[in-house]
Design an enzyme around this catalytic site. Structure first.
Site, PDB file in Angstrom:
ATOM      1  N   LYS A   1       1.057  -1.360   0.029  1.00  0.00           N
ATOM      2  CA  LYS A   1      -0.037  -0.002  -0.109  1.00  0.00           C
ATOM      3  C   LYS A   1       0.835   1.401   0.221  1.00  0.00           C
ATOM      4  CE  LYS A   1      -4.120   2.104   0.245  1.00  0.00           C
ATOM      5  NZ  LYS A   1      -3.753   2.562  -0.933  1.00  0.00           N
TER       6      LYS A   1
ATOM      7  N   GLN B   1       7.190   3.999   4.107  1.00  0.00           N
ATOM      8  CA  GLN B   1       5.722   3.415   3.791  1.00  0.00           C
ATOM      9  C   GLN B   1       5.419   2.148   4.796  1.00  0.00           C
ATOM     10  OE1 GLN B   1       3.702   5.356   1.811  1.00  0.00           O
ATOM     11  NE2 GLN B   1       2.169   4.699   3.001  1.00  0.00           N
TER      12      GLN B   1
ATOM     13  N   LYS C   1       5.217   3.582   8.434  1.00  0.00           N
ATOM     14  CA  LYS C   1       4.034   4.227   8.620  1.00  0.00           C
ATOM     15  C   LYS C   1       2.986   3.266   8.403  1.00  0.00           C
ATOM     16  CE  LYS C   1       3.779   7.736   5.822  1.00  0.00           C
ATOM     17  NZ  LYS C   1       3.593   8.678   4.572  1.00  0.00           N
TER      18      LYS C   1
ATOM     19  N   LYS D   1       5.408   1.706  -2.963  1.00  0.00           N
ATOM     20  CA  LYS D   1       5.400   3.243  -3.524  1.00  0.00           C
ATOM     21  C   LYS D   1       5.590   3.269  -5.123  1.00  0.00           C
ATOM     22  CE  LYS D   1       4.664   7.415  -2.082  1.00  0.00           C
ATOM     23  NZ  LYS D   1       3.623   7.727  -0.906  1.00  0.00           N
TER      24      LYS D   1
ATOM     25  N   GLY E   1      -3.040   8.084  -4.477  1.00  0.00           N
ATOM     26  CA  GLY E   1      -2.616   9.237  -4.774  1.00  0.00           C
ATOM     27  C   GLY E   1      -1.342   9.757  -4.245  1.00  0.00           C
ATOM     28  N   ASP E   2      -0.439  10.601  -4.701  1.00  0.00           N
ATOM     29  CA  ASP E   2       0.661  11.163  -4.050  1.00  0.00           C
ATOM     30  C   ASP E   2       0.874  12.489  -4.780  1.00  0.00           C
ATOM     31  OD1 ASP E   2       2.833  10.677  -1.797  1.00  0.00           O
ATOM     32  OD2 ASP E   2       3.908  11.541  -3.597  1.00  0.00           O
TER      33      ASP E   2
ATOM     34  N   THR F   1      -4.988  13.116   5.211  1.00  0.00           N
ATOM     35  CA  THR F   1      -3.597  13.213   5.682  1.00  0.00           C
ATOM     36  C   THR F   1      -3.524  14.630   6.374  1.00  0.00           C
ATOM     37  OG1 THR F   1      -2.745  12.293   3.708  1.00  0.00           O
ATOM     38  CG2 THR F   1      -1.174  13.414   4.791  1.00  0.00           C
TER      39      THR F   1
ATOM     40  N   ASN G   1      -3.067  19.326  -1.487  1.00  0.00           N
ATOM     41  CA  ASN G   1      -4.229  18.665  -0.567  1.00  0.00           C
ATOM     42  C   ASN G   1      -3.757  18.638   1.070  1.00  0.00           C
ATOM     43  OD1 ASN G   1      -6.717  16.804  -0.429  1.00  0.00           O
ATOM     44  ND2 ASN G   1      -5.368  15.339   0.296  1.00  0.00           N
TER      45      ASN G   1
ATOM     46  N   SER H   1      -7.117   5.369   3.487  1.00  0.00           N
ATOM     47  CA  SER H   1      -7.206   4.427   2.460  1.00  0.00           C
ATOM     48  C   SER H   1      -7.410   3.251   2.890  1.00  0.00           C
ATOM     49  CB  SER H   1      -5.779   4.500   1.663  1.00  0.00           C
ATOM     50  OG  SER H   1      -5.404   5.961   0.866  1.00  0.00           O
TER      51      SER H   1
END
Length: 444
Positions: free
Chosen positions: A89, A110, A113, A125, A164-165, A208, A239, A376
């Protein structure tokens, strides 16, 4: 030389010319020294050697045709780093700076996290060096469709679920999901950040930024502080920044600055978020255009100067290594008492040392910005159930997750003799869950 140092040197030697990845390795592994000393079984099982090597790296070309009829070629990436506790993820980043080293750094971060959220998701990622800035909707659609034509072979609802990023919002996710469905003939929760009409979750847009403020609010309570009446500086204007500002304002803070890659605005009376949303979310304009609507605000070229603005709380939400040692010293001089990372690794190691030396509350990105991936994962749960929760239900779950991340990181730091160091605490708390699961799975 210690076991941890040996692993780190070997990993750096194996992956030269990847400075961001090396920086992430160093930051995480050095904090794990006391854990490895206490648990020799991790060294015996080669946990660290396996942890620093991605399970899979996928690189591919992305050909597409621009509006002038010219063929363009970009490079696509997906690094599937660790699936011990669940499907990979992590977001997809579209930016000209993207290369393998940056994607590996983001994927490695990630792992921890995602572990910190307490949800069953592994670390990954991806992205491309494609620059969406200045491209038409048609060009972005063509790129996204070509990108997904290859990526769809490697992902799935129970395998790898991108999100998304930077450079990937609702528009891009929509184009990618449409192409995935078309090629694979599957309607499944393979991407998160989807539109609400096709499986998206409420609060995902805000997650976020909201999560960052929820965690920081919990952290500063420990020193008798709150957002109410606090002056807040936030870098970025995408965002994460917008919704961190929104939640901080809801808690009574005065947010006075935002930035983009060209410069920053300072509005001592408080940023008008309605104007920022219109400029950035709808019209896709630069932050300097804020002055058209608020001429008394100030705009300065270059985003680095934003950290010289006096504030109580600083939230770097733009990109990696944006806040250096000099900027950290400026924040300290202006009596800032808390820094929370909304972006991934926005503070340099030297800046982090300044924060710790001056006893500033510092929450690293892997803990502070985990709200996005947490929501997510909640979107994945809703997709699996073919059901949607209300905004209030998702928001409450998000807040609980962020409060627990802070508490777990704080208690891990204390247990291993580093009380108050949330960098060490977050690394240890995230690592333990993954390491113990890897032990249970055997050598794979």
């Amino acid at each position: 030389m210690s076991y941890v140092q040996q692993v780190m040197e070997q990993a750096i030697k194996r992956s030269p010319n990847e400075p961001e990845f090396h920086q992430a390795l160093k930051e995480v592994l050095e904090s794990l020294e006391p854990v490895i000393a206490k648990h020799p079984e991790y060294e015996k099982a080669g946990i660290l050697e396996r942890l620093v090597e991605p399970e899979r790296v996928i690189m591919f070309r992305v050909p597409w045709v621009d509006d002038k009829g010219n063929v363009q070629v970009n490079r696509g990436f997906r690094v599937q780093f660790n699936s011990a506790i669940g499907p990979y993820k992590g977001g997809l980043r579209l930016h000209p700076s993207v290369n393998l080293g940056i994607i590996k750094f983001l994927g490695f971060e990630q792992i921890f996290k995602n572990s910190l959220t307490g949800l069953p998701i592994g670390g990954g990622k991806g992205g491309s060096d494609f620059d969406p800035k200045g491209k038409s909707d048609n060009e972005i659609m063509k790129f996204c469709q070509s990108f997904m034509t290859e990526l769809c072979k490697h992902i799935g609802a129970d395998t790898d679920v991108p999100a998304g990023d930077i450079g990937v919002g609702g528009r891009e996710i929509g184009y990618m999901f449409g192409q995935y469905k078309r090629v694979r003939n599957l309607f499944e929760g393979v991407l998160t950040g989807k539109g609400l009409t096709y499986g998206g979750s409420l609060v995902r847009t805000e997650a976020t930024g909201y999560g960052l403020v929820y965690l920081m609010d919990e952290a500063i309570k420990d020193i008798g502080k709150s957002f109410k009446g606090a002056t807040v500086v936030i870098s970025g204007s995408g965002n994460v920044s917008i919704y961190a500002a929104e939640k901080a304002m809801q808690l009574g803070a005065n947010v006075v600055a935002l930035s983009d890659s060209n410069g920053y605005i300072y509005d001592k009376n408080g940023i008008d978020l309605k104007t920022v949303k219109q400029l950035k979310e709808i019209e896709r304009r630069r932050i300097k255009d804020y002055l058209e609507f608020h001429p008394k605000a100030e705009y300065k070229e270059g985003f680095e100067g934003i950290w010289t603005i006096p504030c109580d709380i600083a939230l770097p939400c733009a990109t990696q290594n944006e806040l250096n040692e000099e900027s950290a010293k400026a924040l300290v001089a202006n009596k800032c008492f808390a820094v929370g990372e909304g972006a991934n690794m926005p503070s340099t190691p030297e800046a982090v040392k300044v924060f710790h030396a001056n006893k500033i509350i510092f929450a690293p990105g892997k803990a502070a910005n985990a709200g996005g991936v947490a929501t997510s994962a909640l979107e994945m749960s809703q997709n699996s159930m073919r059901y949607s929760w209300t905004f209030e239900e998702v928001d409450a779950k998000l807040k609980d997750i962020m409060v627990n991340i802070y508490r777990n990181a704080s208690s891990a730091a204390k247990e291993y003799g580093c009380e108050g160091n949330l960098v060490v605490g977050a690394n240890i708390a995230g690592f333990l869950k993954v390491a113990n699961t890897m032990l249970a799975h055997g050598v794979i």
